[in-house]
Design a protein around this motif. Sequence first.
Motif, PDB file in Angstrom:
ATOM      1  N   VAL A 141       0.828  -1.210   0.000  1.00 17.29           N
ATOM      2  CA  VAL A 141       0.000   0.000   0.000  1.00 17.29           C
ATOM      3  C   VAL A 141       0.865   1.264   0.000  1.00 17.29           C
ATOM      4  O   VAL A 141       0.716   2.143  -0.844  1.00 17.29           O
ATOM      5  N   SER A 142       1.801   1.361   0.958  1.00 17.36           N
ATOM      6  CA  SER A 142       2.606   2.586   1.121  1.00 17.36           C
ATOM      7  C   SER A 142       3.399   2.900  -0.142  1.00 17.36           C
ATOM      8  O   SER A 142       3.887   1.998  -0.828  1.00 17.36           O
ATOM      9  N   GLY A 143       3.439   4.205  -0.426  1.00 17.87           N
ATOM     10  CA  GLY A 143       4.254   4.666  -1.553  1.00 17.87           C
ATOM     11  C   GLY A 143       3.619   4.496  -2.920  1.00 17.87           C
ATOM     12  O   GLY A 143       4.226   4.844  -3.933  1.00 17.87           O
ATOM     13  N   LYS A 144       2.392   3.993  -2.973  1.00 16.08           N
ATOM     14  CA  LYS A 144       1.757   3.737  -4.266  1.00 16.08           C
ATOM     15  C   LYS A 144       1.083   4.993  -4.833  1.00 16.08           C
ATOM     16  O   LYS A 144       1.068   6.045  -4.213  1.00 16.08           O
ATOM     17  N   ARG A 145       0.506   4.832  -6.021  1.00 14.58           N
ATOM     18  CA  ARG A 145      -0.137   5.952  -6.713  1.00 14.58           C
ATOM     19  C   ARG A 145      -1.654   5.895  -6.521  1.00 14.58           C
ATOM     20  O   ARG A 145      -2.286   4.900  -6.886  1.00 14.58           O
ATOM     21  N   ALA A 159      -7.179  12.011   0.422  1.00 15.66           N
ATOM     22  CA  ALA A 159      -5.834  12.403  -0.023  1.00 15.66           C
ATOM     23  C   ALA A 159      -4.930  12.679   1.178  1.00 15.66           C
ATOM     24  O   ALA A 159      -3.763  12.294   1.198  1.00 15.66           O
ATOM     25  N   ARG A 160      -5.473  13.367   2.172  1.00 14.23           N
ATOM     26  CA  ARG A 160      -4.693  13.681   3.372  1.00 14.23           C
ATOM     27  C   ARG A 160      -4.249  12.400   4.089  1.00 14.23           C
ATOM     28  O   ARG A 160      -3.112  12.276   4.528  1.00 14.23           O
ATOM     29  N   ARG A 161      -5.163  11.455   4.189  1.00 18.59           N
ATOM     30  CA  ARG A 161      -4.808  10.175   4.814  1.00 18.59           C
ATOM     31  C   ARG A 161      -3.742   9.463   3.987  1.00 18.59           C
ATOM     32  O   ARG A 161      -2.799   8.874   4.519  1.00 18.59           O
ATOM     33  N   ALA A 162      -3.884   9.521   2.666  1.00 17.21           N
ATOM     34  CA  ALA A 162      -2.935   8.819   1.784  1.00 17.21           C
ATOM     35  C   ALA A 162      -1.532   9.389   1.931  1.00 17.21           C
ATOM     36  O   ALA A 162      -0.541   8.667   1.774  1.00 17.21           O
ATOM     37  N   SER A 163      -1.436  10.688   2.249  1.00 17.10           N
ATOM     38  CA  SER A 163      -0.103  11.279   2.389  1.00 17.10           C
ATOM     39  C   SER A 163       0.628  10.657   3.580  1.00 17.10           C
ATOM     40  O   SER A 163       1.850  10.561   3.586  1.00 17.10           O
ATOM     41  N   GLY A 164      -0.120  10.198   4.564  1.00 14.86           N
ATOM     42  CA  GLY A 164       0.499   9.474   5.694  1.00 14.86           C
ATOM     43  C   GLY A 164       1.049   8.117   5.279  1.00 14.86           C
ATOM     44  O   GLY A 164       1.824   7.503   6.006  1.00 14.86           O
ATOM     45  N   PHE A 165       0.631   7.660   4.123  1.00 12.66           N
ATOM     46  CA  PHE A 165       1.138   6.395   3.567  1.00 12.66           C
ATOM     47  C   PHE A 165       2.131   6.670   2.425  1.00 12.66           C
ATOM     48  O   PHE A 165       2.381   5.802   1.601  1.00 12.66           O
ATOM     49  N   ASP A 166       2.624   7.918   2.388  1.00 12.58           N
ATOM     50  CA  ASP A 166       3.604   8.321   1.363  1.00 12.58           C
ATOM     51  C   ASP A 166       3.122   8.046  -0.051  1.00 12.58           C
ATOM     52  O   ASP A 166       3.922   7.708  -0.937  1.00 12.58           O
TER      53      ASP A 166
END
Length: 312
Positions: A141-145, A159-166
């Motif tokens: 999951v982390s770092g994906k598009r 989007a904000r949550r996704a930024s926590g997953f880089d």
Amino acid sequence: MEPRILHVGPLTERFNQRLASEYDVQQLWKQSDALAFLDEHGAAFEVVVTSARFGCSAAMLQRMPIVRAICSFGVGYDAIPVDEARQRGIQVSYTPDVLNDCVADLAMGLLIDSARRISAADRFVRASLWPAGHFPLARKVSGKRLGIVGLGRIGKDVARRASGFDMQVRYHNRRPDADSSYRFEPGLLALARWADFLVLTCPGGAATHHLISAPVLDALGPEGILINVARGSVVDEQALVAALMEGRLGGAGLDVFQAEPRVPEALLSLDNVVLAPHIGSGTEETRLQMEELVFANLRAFLDKGEVLTPVV
Ligand code: 8YV
């Protein structure tokens, strides 16, 4: 004297009772034939209380000539004829913002579950398959598009949550959001081609009907995952089922369906799909806030003639 209120469909018992005890309310769901009832009594109602799920059809609205406000529970208003209401000067309120966190949380939950296959792994353990072999490897999951379709209030919280997953985030809207620093992608196909995960947070209704069609699913591809916390109508469900069954799409996490509460039979046997029964806003905390906002809108309309959170 308080005006007569038509309560279209049941919410929590707490909500139903409070509405009925504080106002002069008719509970429409207790009538065997709603339209026949409104043919006879529709002219008495000045306010409609409903929800995203039950809405208020044009046929119902036509039978209520003196209605002045529709107060709805939920952020989606695709089941309410908003244009007709506007033409008649009927105010429509909904419950935005208070559910953003929970819907965005669920989107991330479905995304992680679909990629890491948590529900499938749970089934694997419960079926006592672990001693006999390893659970297959899943997807990171982390770092994906992450592609977001509909960067509104809920989309921005995803989007904000996704930024926590880089994650890298791009989005597709009808037009670019001037306040957003995320990259706008004017082509939905291009977004799907780029993305590992495509999350749907756009409104339902005619403008987004079957926006996610077979070509979009093919662009997302056999390693891509679709997450839908928007409306079932946004996705061509037949095309989705076919793409999942034929391995042209990697997986899906779905909270909404075309004909709820019916879920296509074919999805039930697929292990690469996570299914939820439209629970995006379904937490004690958020549903209570949504209820309070319906009451606040109703009170504001009755006291001051203006709802607090109108659909614009
Ligand atoms: C519903 C929803 O409100 O807010 C929406 O648009 O889809 C949900 O939160 C809920 O299912 C009750 O109708």
